[in-house]
Design a protein around this motif. Sequence first.
Motif, PDB file in Angstrom:
ATOM      1  N   GLY A 277      -8.376   0.707  -5.400  1.00  9.54           N
ATOM      2  CA  GLY A 277      -8.184  -0.053  -4.178  1.00  9.54           C
ATOM      3  C   GLY A 277      -7.771  -1.497  -4.335  1.00  9.54           C
ATOM      4  N   GLN A 278      -7.460  -1.957  -5.563  1.00 14.70           N
ATOM      5  CA  GLN A 278      -7.118  -3.363  -5.750  1.00 14.70           C
ATOM      6  C   GLN A 278      -5.708  -3.701  -5.261  1.00 14.70           C
ATOM      7  OE1 GLN A 278      -8.183  -1.323  -8.186  1.00 14.70           O
ATOM      8  NE2 GLN A 278      -9.718  -2.289  -9.495  1.00 14.70           N
ATOM      9  N   PHE A 279      -4.800  -2.729  -5.283  1.00 13.57           N
ATOM     10  CA  PHE A 279      -3.398  -3.011  -4.956  1.00 13.57           C
ATOM     11  C   PHE A 279      -3.115  -2.716  -3.493  1.00 13.57           C
ATOM     12  CE2 PHE A 279       1.057  -1.408  -4.691  1.00 13.57           C
ATOM     13  CZ  PHE A 279       1.678  -2.642  -4.857  1.00 13.57           C
ATOM     14  N   ASP A 280      -2.515  -3.685  -2.803  1.00  9.17           N
ATOM     15  CA  ASP A 280      -2.137  -3.517  -1.401  1.00  9.17           C
ATOM     16  C   ASP A 280      -0.694  -3.028  -1.330  1.00  9.17           C
ATOM     17  OD1 ASP A 280      -1.722  -3.582   1.298  1.00  9.17           O
ATOM     18  OD2 ASP A 280      -1.809  -5.768   1.494  1.00  9.17           O
ATOM     19  N   ALA A 281      -0.509  -1.783  -0.951  1.00  5.27           N
ATOM     20  CA  ALA A 281       0.821  -1.174  -0.920  1.00  5.27           C
ATOM     21  C   ALA A 281       1.479  -1.242   0.457  1.00  5.27           C
ATOM     22  CB  ALA A 281       0.736   0.280  -1.376  1.00  5.27           C
ATOM     23  N   LYS A 282       0.849  -1.871   1.414  1.00  3.51           N
ATOM     24  CA  LYS A 282       1.405  -1.885   2.771  1.00  3.51           C
ATOM     25  C   LYS A 282       2.829  -2.442   2.836  1.00  3.51           C
ATOM     26  CE  LYS A 282      -3.102  -2.071   5.066  1.00  3.51           C
ATOM     27  NZ  LYS A 282      -4.038  -2.892   5.873  1.00  3.51           N
ATOM     28  N   PRO A 283       3.153  -3.521   2.077  1.00  2.00           N
ATOM     29  CA  PRO A 283       4.536  -4.030   2.161  1.00  2.00           C
ATOM     30  C   PRO A 283       5.594  -3.009   1.745  1.00  2.00           C
ATOM     31  CG  PRO A 283       3.094  -5.691   1.200  1.00  2.00           C
ATOM     32  CD  PRO A 283       2.298  -4.420   1.288  1.00  2.00           C
TER      33      PRO A 283
ATOM     34  N   PRO B  65      -0.013   7.306 -10.536  1.00  2.00           N
ATOM     35  CA  PRO B  65      -0.128   6.311  -9.463  1.00  2.00           C
ATOM     36  C   PRO B  65       0.333   6.866  -8.121  1.00  2.00           C
ATOM     37  CG  PRO B  65       0.965   5.382 -11.395  1.00  2.00           C
ATOM     38  CD  PRO B  65       0.886   6.857 -11.609  1.00  2.00           C
ATOM     39  N   GLY B  66      -0.073   6.177  -7.061  1.00  2.00           N
ATOM     40  CA  GLY B  66       0.375   6.553  -5.725  1.00  2.00           C
ATOM     41  C   GLY B  66      -0.705   6.554  -4.672  1.00  2.00           C
ATOM     42  N   SER B  67      -1.982   6.605  -5.083  1.00  2.00           N
ATOM     43  CA  SER B  67      -3.055   6.670  -4.085  1.00  2.00           C
ATOM     44  C   SER B  67      -3.094   5.421  -3.213  1.00  2.00           C
ATOM     45  CB  SER B  67      -4.404   6.895  -4.763  1.00  2.00           C
ATOM     46  OG  SER B  67      -4.685   5.883  -5.708  1.00  2.00           O
ATOM     47  N   SER B  68      -2.686   4.267  -3.764  1.00  2.00           N
ATOM     48  CA  SER B  68      -2.678   3.046  -2.958  1.00  2.00           C
ATOM     49  C   SER B  68      -1.675   3.157  -1.819  1.00  2.00           C
ATOM     50  CB  SER B  68      -2.341   1.839  -3.841  1.00  2.00           C
ATOM     51  OG  SER B  68      -1.054   1.979  -4.422  1.00  2.00           O
ATOM     52  N   VAL B  69      -0.542   3.811  -2.083  1.00  2.00           N
ATOM     53  CA  VAL B  69       0.482   3.996  -1.048  1.00  2.00           C
ATOM     54  C   VAL B  69      -0.037   4.937   0.038  1.00  2.00           C
ATOM     55  CG1 VAL B  69       2.849   4.724  -0.596  1.00  2.00           C
ATOM     56  CG2 VAL B  69       2.276   3.634  -2.771  1.00  2.00           C
ATOM     57  N   VAL B  70      -0.726   5.989  -0.374  1.00  2.00           N
ATOM     58  CA  VAL B  70      -1.283   6.939   0.591  1.00  2.00           C
ATOM     59  C   VAL B  70      -2.349   6.264   1.446  1.00  2.00           C
ATOM     60  CG1 VAL B  70      -2.502   9.118   0.862  1.00  2.00           C
ATOM     61  CG2 VAL B  70      -0.754   8.888  -0.922  1.00  2.00           C
ATOM     62  N   ARG B  71      -3.232   5.481   0.827  1.00  2.00           N
ATOM     63  CA  ARG B  71      -4.257   4.755   1.580  1.00  2.00           C
ATOM     64  C   ARG B  71      -3.615   3.815   2.586  1.00  2.00           C
ATOM     65  NH1 ARG B  71      -6.814   4.125  -3.344  1.00  2.00           N
ATOM     66  NH2 ARG B  71      -5.937   2.029  -3.536  1.00  2.00           N
ATOM     67  N   ALA B  72      -2.611   3.073   2.125  1.00  2.00           N
ATOM     68  CA  ALA B  72      -1.947   2.120   3.012  1.00  2.00           C
ATOM     69  C   ALA B  72      -1.300   2.834   4.192  1.00  2.00           C
ATOM     70  CB  ALA B  72      -0.899   1.334   2.228  1.00  2.00           C
ATOM     71  N   ALA B  73      -0.712   3.996   3.947  1.00  2.00           N
ATOM     72  CA  ALA B  73      -0.095   4.752   5.033  1.00  2.00           C
ATOM     73  C   ALA B  73      -1.138   5.137   6.080  1.00  2.00           C
ATOM     74  CB  ALA B  73       0.597   5.999   4.479  1.00  2.00           C
ATOM     75  N   HIS B  74      -2.283   5.617   5.629  1.00  2.00           N
ATOM     76  CA  HIS B  74      -3.337   5.976   6.580  1.00  2.00           C
ATOM     77  C   HIS B  74      -3.798   4.749   7.367  1.00  2.00           C
ATOM     78  CE1 HIS B  74      -3.835  10.175   5.566  1.00  2.00           C
ATOM     79  NE2 HIS B  74      -3.967   9.897   4.281  1.00  2.00           N
TER      80      HIS B  74
END
Length: 255
Positions: free
Chosen positions: A89-95, A120-129
Amino acid sequence: MNAAVKGKLYLVPAPLDFGCASQAPLQDVMPLGTLQIAARLSSWICENAKSTRAYLKRINELQPLSIAVQALQIQELPREVHKKGDHAGQFDAKPLLLAALEGRDIGLVSEAGMPAIADPGSSVVRAAHDLDIEVVPLTGPMSLVLALAASGLNGQNFAFVGYLPQDAGGRAQRIRELESLALRTGQTQLFIETPYRNAALLQALLQTLQGNTRLALSCGLTMDNGVSRSALVSRWKRDKPTVPLDLPTVFGIGR
């Protein structure tokens, strides 16, 4: 497209032959529906843009892309995400998801298998949700599930533990910990290694595990020269089976 309507995030599997000398025919390992969706996407999030373009060129041979590969919008995850992972959860993928907020569908792809699973990729999925962007996982090869199914180990209770320590002492200690857990609870333990270290890991497993522990290896899954072997450690030591350890391999231990 109406920008008020958000695009979707598609999780696009990739074939398991990344980095291998030979490649499996794409139509043999990827469902047509997955290829059709991937072919129409113009925005991508990936580990490496070069290998993603190479994968999309393979898709284009079967399903013509909606736009030229050179015109695709391809964003790479930061290098530190590759090294340290993004599952905590450290990386913010929202941008990275701006295109979806503007109404365009986005594909998330890893080097091999399903993004966000052992990659990798879970940060992108979290951000999408978090942004209320619909997440759609597509069907395709996933090495961990294929290896588990081929192992004969417990498929009702299992864990993927990633990579084991590289130093001999730490690796042996971790092997003993995982074996103890597997034998005590019946939970299958799955792990992987960089292919050039597969032989050293197998040697460490045979030196450290008890003879009545079951050890399973799946090498080169979905490839013509792929092999799955599962036996008690005592039999591995006795028969010394030859397996293609230069290929991507999933290891499993259990009862």
